[in-house]
Design a protein around this motif. Structure first.
Motif, PDB file in Angstrom:
ATOM      1  N   GLY A 151      -2.904   8.301   4.550  1.00 44.07           N
ATOM      2  CA  GLY A 151      -2.704   6.909   4.727  1.00 44.07           C
ATOM      3  C   GLY A 151      -3.509   6.079   3.818  1.00 44.07           C
ATOM      4  O   GLY A 151      -2.885   4.987   3.363  1.00 44.07           O
ATOM      5  N   PHE A 152      -4.872   6.285   3.475  1.00 42.55           N
ATOM      6  CA  PHE A 152      -5.613   5.886   2.999  1.00 42.55           C
ATOM      7  C   PHE A 152      -5.198   5.691   1.315  1.00 42.55           C
ATOM      8  O   PHE A 152      -5.012   4.601   0.680  1.00 42.55           O
ATOM      9  CB  PHE A 152      -6.976   6.216   2.916  1.00 42.55           C
ATOM     10  CG  PHE A 152      -8.058   5.394   2.125  1.00 42.55           C
ATOM     11  CD1 PHE A 152      -8.576   4.660   2.732  1.00 42.55           C
ATOM     12  CD2 PHE A 152      -8.187   5.997   0.869  1.00 42.55           C
ATOM     13  CE1 PHE A 152      -9.780   3.595   1.779  1.00 42.55           C
ATOM     14  CE2 PHE A 152      -9.241   5.347  -0.209  1.00 42.55           C
ATOM     15  CZ  PHE A 152      -9.875   4.326   0.386  1.00 42.55           C
ATOM     16  N   PHE A 153      -4.916   6.879   0.782  1.00 41.37           N
ATOM     17  CA  PHE A 153      -4.342   7.012  -0.475  1.00 41.37           C
ATOM     18  C   PHE A 153      -3.071   6.460  -0.664  1.00 41.37           C
ATOM     19  O   PHE A 153      -2.602   6.202  -1.964  1.00 41.37           O
ATOM     20  CB  PHE A 153      -4.594   8.374  -1.032  1.00 41.37           C
ATOM     21  CG  PHE A 153      -6.112   8.687  -1.067  1.00 41.37           C
ATOM     22  CD1 PHE A 153      -6.655   8.100  -2.451  1.00 41.37           C
ATOM     23  CD2 PHE A 153      -7.038   9.309  -0.603  1.00 41.37           C
ATOM     24  CE1 PHE A 153      -7.921   8.208  -2.811  1.00 41.37           C
ATOM     25  CE2 PHE A 153      -8.268   9.723  -0.754  1.00 41.37           C
ATOM     26  CZ  PHE A 153      -8.802   9.090  -1.803  1.00 41.37           C
ATOM     27  N   ASN A 154      -1.978   6.536   0.283  1.00 40.73           N
ATOM     28  CA  ASN A 154      -0.888   5.944  -0.104  1.00 40.73           C
ATOM     29  C   ASN A 154      -1.012   4.327  -0.081  1.00 40.73           C
ATOM     30  O   ASN A 154      -0.454   3.860  -1.151  1.00 40.73           O
ATOM     31  CB  ASN A 154       0.174   6.006   1.270  1.00 40.73           C
ATOM     32  CG  ASN A 154       0.686   7.539   1.253  1.00 40.73           C
ATOM     33  OD1 ASN A 154       0.913   8.095   0.504  1.00 40.73           O
ATOM     34  ND2 ASN A 154       1.125   7.770   2.772  1.00 40.73           N
ATOM     35  N   PHE A 177      -1.289  -9.235  -0.746  1.00 46.93           N
ATOM     36  CA  PHE A 177      -0.181  -8.590  -0.469  1.00 46.93           C
ATOM     37  C   PHE A 177      -0.093  -7.289   0.234  1.00 46.93           C
ATOM     38  O   PHE A 177      -1.383  -6.662   0.408  1.00 46.93           O
ATOM     39  CB  PHE A 177       0.525  -8.094  -1.794  1.00 46.93           C
ATOM     40  CG  PHE A 177      -0.141  -7.441  -2.805  1.00 46.93           C
ATOM     41  CD1 PHE A 177      -0.049  -5.651  -2.811  1.00 46.93           C
ATOM     42  CD2 PHE A 177      -1.333  -7.800  -3.532  1.00 46.93           C
ATOM     43  CE1 PHE A 177      -0.641  -5.009  -3.584  1.00 46.93           C
ATOM     44  CE2 PHE A 177      -2.034  -6.725  -4.368  1.00 46.93           C
ATOM     45  CZ  PHE A 177      -1.708  -5.400  -4.334  1.00 46.93           C
ATOM     46  N   ASP A 178       0.862  -6.914   0.944  1.00 48.74           N
ATOM     47  CA  ASP A 178       0.934  -5.999   1.823  1.00 48.74           C
ATOM     48  C   ASP A 178       1.928  -4.701   1.496  1.00 48.74           C
ATOM     49  O   ASP A 178       2.746  -4.993   0.811  1.00 48.74           O
ATOM     50  CB  ASP A 178       1.623  -6.219   3.280  1.00 48.74           C
ATOM     51  CG  ASP A 178       0.702  -7.550   4.101  1.00 48.74           C
ATOM     52  OD1 ASP A 178      -0.289  -7.475   3.686  1.00 48.74           O
ATOM     53  OD2 ASP A 178       1.661  -8.293   4.534  1.00 48.74           O
ATOM     54  N   VAL A 179       1.343  -3.560   1.384  1.00 48.24           N
ATOM     55  CA  VAL A 179       2.373  -2.240   1.222  1.00 48.24           C
ATOM     56  C   VAL A 179       2.435  -1.209   2.375  1.00 48.24           C
ATOM     57  O   VAL A 179       1.615  -1.438   3.341  1.00 48.24           O
ATOM     58  CB  VAL A 179       1.735  -1.535  -0.117  1.00 48.24           C
ATOM     59  CG1 VAL A 179       1.858  -2.425  -1.245  1.00 48.24           C
ATOM     60  CG2 VAL A 179       0.470  -0.987   0.289  1.00 48.24           C
ATOM     61  N   THR A 180       3.599  -0.536   2.485  1.00 51.32           N
ATOM     62  CA  THR A 180       3.554   0.426   3.392  1.00 51.32           C
ATOM     63  C   THR A 180       2.453   1.397   3.166  1.00 51.32           C
ATOM     64  O   THR A 180       2.239   1.781   2.185  1.00 51.32           O
ATOM     65  CB  THR A 180       4.886   0.995   3.551  1.00 51.32           C
ATOM     66  OG1 THR A 180       5.424   1.514   2.483  1.00 51.32           O
ATOM     67  CG2 THR A 180       5.970  -0.113   4.143  1.00 51.32           C
ATOM     68  N   LEU A 181       2.273   2.311   4.254  1.00 48.93           N
ATOM     69  CA  LEU A 181       0.965   3.161   4.116  1.00 48.93           C
ATOM     70  C   LEU A 181       1.242   4.455   4.886  1.00 48.93           C
ATOM     71  O   LEU A 181       0.656   5.461   4.480  1.00 48.93           O
ATOM     72  CB  LEU A 181      -0.322   2.830   4.214  1.00 48.93           C
ATOM     73  CG  LEU A 181      -1.065   2.043   5.462  1.00 48.93           C
ATOM     74  CD1 LEU A 181      -1.492   3.266   6.252  1.00 48.93           C
ATOM     75  CD2 LEU A 181      -1.741   0.949   5.053  1.00 48.93           C
ATOM     76  N   ALA A 210       1.965  17.102  -7.012  1.00 51.39           N
ATOM     77  CA  ALA A 210       1.524  18.529  -6.783  1.00 51.39           C
ATOM     78  C   ALA A 210       0.705  18.565  -5.588  1.00 51.39           C
ATOM     79  O   ALA A 210       0.284  17.463  -4.966  1.00 51.39           O
ATOM     80  CB  ALA A 210       0.533  18.963  -7.838  1.00 51.39           C
ATOM     81  N   ALA A 211       0.380  19.779  -4.959  1.00 53.31           N
ATOM     82  CA  ALA A 211      -0.217  19.663  -3.722  1.00 53.31           C
ATOM     83  C   ALA A 211      -1.568  19.191  -3.811  1.00 53.31           C
ATOM     84  O   ALA A 211      -2.334  19.352  -4.459  1.00 53.31           O
ATOM     85  CB  ALA A 211      -0.513  21.329  -3.319  1.00 53.31           C
ATOM     86  N   GLY A 212      -1.470  18.137  -2.799  1.00 54.45           N
ATOM     87  CA  GLY A 212      -2.811  17.606  -2.605  1.00 54.45           C
ATOM     88  C   GLY A 212      -2.897  16.088  -3.482  1.00 54.45           C
ATOM     89  O   GLY A 212      -4.012  15.494  -3.597  1.00 54.45           O
ATOM     90  N   TYR A 213      -1.970  15.709  -4.111  1.00 52.44           N
ATOM     91  CA  TYR A 213      -1.838  14.557  -4.840  1.00 52.44           C
ATOM     92  C   TYR A 213      -0.973  13.709  -4.466  1.00 52.44           C
ATOM     93  O   TYR A 213       0.541  14.098  -4.020  1.00 52.44           O
ATOM     94  CB  TYR A 213      -1.823  14.959  -6.399  1.00 52.44           C
ATOM     95  CG  TYR A 213      -2.933  15.488  -7.141  1.00 52.44           C
ATOM     96  CD1 TYR A 213      -3.965  14.959  -7.660  1.00 52.44           C
ATOM     97  CD2 TYR A 213      -3.112  17.034  -6.967  1.00 52.44           C
ATOM     98  CE1 TYR A 213      -5.018  15.476  -8.159  1.00 52.44           C
ATOM     99  CE2 TYR A 213      -4.107  17.707  -7.497  1.00 52.44           C
ATOM    100  CZ  TYR A 213      -5.346  16.923  -7.836  1.00 52.44           C
ATOM    101  OH  TYR A 213      -6.167  17.403  -8.635  1.00 52.44           O
ATOM    102  N   VAL A 214      -0.962  12.422  -4.721  1.00 58.35           N
ATOM    103  CA  VAL A 214      -0.005  11.312  -4.400  1.00 58.35           C
ATOM    104  C   VAL A 214       0.216  10.381  -5.553  1.00 58.35           C
ATOM    105  O   VAL A 214      -0.750  10.069  -6.273  1.00 58.35           O
ATOM    106  CB  VAL A 214      -0.167  10.561  -3.143  1.00 58.35           C
ATOM    107  CG1 VAL A 214      -1.497   9.667  -3.076  1.00 58.35           C
ATOM    108  CG2 VAL A 214       0.875   9.802  -2.583  1.00 58.35           C
TER     109      VAL A 214
END
Length: 221
Positions: A151-154, A177-181, A210-214
């Motif tokens: 959620g933090f990195f989203n 501004f707001d974004v979804t997370l 890749a696994a572990g990245y967003v």
């Protein structure tokens, strides 16, 4: 991502020494000088390979040699194509984390991209309290502990991509501004200052390259 003319390319930056030398040959003198300023060889290598990939990707879209691509830089350091390529109306942005590089391209639309490795950060809650908006903090703190790193990195990548698309540094405070997370929720701009997200003219996309990245991509709708 078929609703708008957006193209995303994700690559790895690991390269053999001969490939790094070939990549360096594609760079400008200013780029090679910048590479020499890195304190660690690993970081210099990643910069060289990432910038060479960018040149190759742009060259393929512009119909020129990679060495012929020319950049200009905004007040806050965002690279854009030089005036020589103004007729192409090609916008781009890039980001890299560790050895993962992400590039975004769009014709006629401002665009920003950010990639991060999802991991636990000891002061994530404090960072969120300082930089996330009120709504984002409410959503973040409602997540189960196991979901908070994603959620933090989203949130972080989506906000960073939006700011990079603007190209104005932090002239717009991050809490304006707001974004979804929340994990599982589609990437979306919910608000830009007093304007609802659906009327803001901005779009967000996200992917897991890749696994572990967003990765997050912000573009003008």
């Amino acid at each position: 991502m078929t609703d708008a003319p957006i193209e995303v390319v994700v690559t790895r930056l690991a390269a053999a020494p001969e490939a790094v030398r070939a990549s360096a040959a594609l760079l400008s003198d200013a780029e090679r000088h910048r590479a020499r300023r890195f304190a660690f060889d690993r970081d210099a290598t990643r910069f060289i390979v990432a910038r060479a990939h960018l040149r190759q990707l742009l060259a393929a879209r512009l119909g020129v040699r990679a060495e012929a691509v020319e950049f200009e830089y905004g007040v806050y350091g965002k690279p854009v194509l030089s005036r020589r390529f103004a007729d192409s109306d090609l916008h781009f942005n890039l980001s890299h984390c560790d050895d993962v590089a992400a590039y975004a391209f769009s014709c006629g639309h401002a665009i920003g991209i950010d990639v991060e490795a999802v991991r636990e950060i000891s002061d994530a809650d404090n960072i969120a309290a300082r930089y996330f908006s009120r709504l984002e903090n409410v959503t973040y703190r409602s997540l189960k502990p196991r979901d908070r790193p994603l959620g933090f990195f989203n949130c972080w990548t989506r906000k960073e991509a939006f700011v990079k698309a603007l190209g104005d540094g932090l002239s717009m405070p991050l809490d304006r501004f707001d974004v979804t997370l929340a994990p599982g929720d589609p990437a979306k701009v919910l608000r830009v200052e007093d304007t609802p997200g659906d009327d803001s003219g901005w779009r967000l996309d996200s992917l897991c390259p890749a696994a572990g990245y967003v990765v997050a991509i912000a573009s003008q709708a």
